[in-house]
Design a protein around this motif. Sequence first.
Motif, short mmCIF file in Angstrom:
data_model
loop_
_atom_site.label_atom_id
_atom_site.label_comp_id
_atom_site.label_asym_id
_atom_site.label_seq_id
_atom_site.Cartn_x
_atom_site.Cartn_y
_atom_site.Cartn_z
N VAL A 89 0.84 -1.20 0.00
CA VAL A 89 0.00 0.00 0.00
C VAL A 89 0.88 1.25 0.00
O VAL A 89 1.88 1.30 0.72
CB VAL A 89 -0.93 0.03 1.23
N ARG A 90 0.50 2.22 -0.79
CA ARG A 90 1.18 3.53 -0.77
C ARG A 90 0.29 4.51 -0.02
O ARG A 90 -0.83 4.80 -0.44
CB ARG A 90 1.47 4.03 -2.17
N HIS A 91 0.79 5.02 1.10
CA HIS A 91 0.07 6.00 1.90
C HIS A 91 0.63 7.39 1.63
O HIS A 91 1.84 7.61 1.77
CB HIS A 91 0.20 5.68 3.39
N LEU A 92 -0.25 8.31 1.25
CA LEU A 92 0.15 9.69 0.97
C LEU A 92 -0.52 10.61 1.98
O LEU A 92 -1.75 10.62 2.10
CB LEU A 92 -0.24 10.09 -0.45
N THR A 216 4.50 1.97 2.14
CA THR A 216 5.29 3.19 2.25
C THR A 216 4.42 4.36 2.71
O THR A 216 3.20 4.37 2.49
CB THR A 216 5.94 3.55 0.90
N TYR A 217 5.07 5.33 3.34
CA TYR A 217 4.38 6.50 3.89
C TYR A 217 5.11 7.76 3.44
O TYR A 217 6.24 8.01 3.83
CB TYR A 217 4.34 6.42 5.42
N THR A 218 4.44 8.55 2.59
CA THR A 218 5.03 9.74 2.00
C THR A 218 4.27 10.97 2.48
O THR A 218 3.04 10.99 2.51
CB THR A 218 4.98 9.67 0.47
N LEU A 219 5.02 12.01 2.83
CA LEU A 219 4.44 13.30 3.22
C LEU A 219 4.65 14.30 2.09
O LEU A 219 5.76 14.44 1.58
CB LEU A 219 5.13 13.83 4.49
N LEU A 220 3.58 14.97 1.70
CA LEU A 220 3.68 16.06 0.73
C LEU A 220 3.18 17.33 1.40
O LEU A 220 1.99 17.44 1.74
CB LEU A 220 2.84 15.77 -0.52
N VAL A 221 4.07 18.28 1.59
CA VAL A 221 3.70 19.57 2.19
C VAL A 221 3.49 20.55 1.04
O VAL A 221 4.45 20.94 0.37
CB VAL A 221 4.77 20.07 3.16
N CYS A 222 2.23 20.93 0.83
CA CYS A 222 1.96 21.77 -0.34
C CYS A 222 0.80 22.73 -0.07
O CYS A 222 0.77 23.36 0.99
CB CYS A 222 1.76 20.93 -1.58
N HIS A 223 -0.18 22.78 -0.97
CA HIS A 223 -1.15 23.87 -0.95
C HIS A 223 -2.58 23.37 -1.15
O HIS A 223 -2.81 22.28 -1.68
CB HIS A 223 -0.78 24.87 -2.05
N ALA A 224 -3.53 24.22 -0.77
CA ALA A 224 -4.94 23.83 -0.76
C ALA A 224 -5.46 23.44 -2.14
O ALA A 224 -6.10 22.41 -2.30
CB ALA A 224 -5.80 24.97 -0.19
N ASN A 225 -5.21 24.27 -3.15
CA ASN A 225 -5.73 23.97 -4.48
C ASN A 225 -5.19 22.65 -5.01
O ASN A 225 -5.90 21.86 -5.62
CB ASN A 225 -5.38 25.09 -5.46
#
Length: 282
Positions: A89-92, A216-225
């Motif tokens: 499983v890929r967790h985002l 896997t566990y991936t963090l994406l720090v980004c934006h609302a849109n």
Amino acid sequence: MATFSRFHKIALISLGAVGGGFAYYQLGSNEKKFGVQNSWTTNFTPNVKWEKNWDHREPESIVKPAKNGKIEDDNRYNEQIEKAKSKAVRHLFLIRHGQYNVDGNTDKDRILTELGRQQAELTGKRLAELDIKWDLLVRSTMTRAQETAKIIGKYLPSDIEIKDCQLIEEGAPIPPEPPVGHWRPEPKQFFQDSARIEAAFRRYFHRASPEQTQDTYTLLVCHANVIRFFVCKALQFPPEGWLRISLSHASITWVSILPNGNVVLRSLSDTGHMEPKYITSR
């Protein structure tokens, strides 16, 4: 106060049953008139079916089919299908940046407010409490996302891989439906941003490769849109509905991509780790 005898109670129950039956009869008779069906009937047909090969990794679309109908060819085909299947499983985890100075003239001026830094601290602590072995931290290259990611990073393992990505910068992914009067970017902005944000989706949203054996566990720090568009795309909802979703600052949105390609939205704009006084969205 009025009281009901046993007879009265039975009579009321009977009337309720009759009324319910009449309502059901009316609904059934109106189905033919208006073309309406109960969603729980066995002949229900979904309006839109799930596209299994949405990430172009469905095994049947990768493996060359058997042609001759020979047992050897069928065995070869089945073996290759099994090898092409995802197993993990890929967790985002999609994190919106904290509150920032919206009056800044340039991106460098749009730094986090004091409240925005507090929000990032609380989210960093929450991510640490989840006791997850994080594999990757991806940061938008915009100032407010970089600051948020650095604060969050204090609570993550020191050996986590960190990448910066311009593809997940803020933008206008697609003209929203319904339109919003106070927000009307130029058409050329949609033309430029949509291709970039779509490319970001394809980079990060897909099922695990067959070689991957652990989740896997991936963090994406980004934006609302960007996050709102990602959620609509991942769930195969109409992407033009992205602006109907509200996201709070430093909130956590968790999407899981299963081995069979199915997608699960586990949380959306989660701010349960914050006291109400810390929660903002604009």
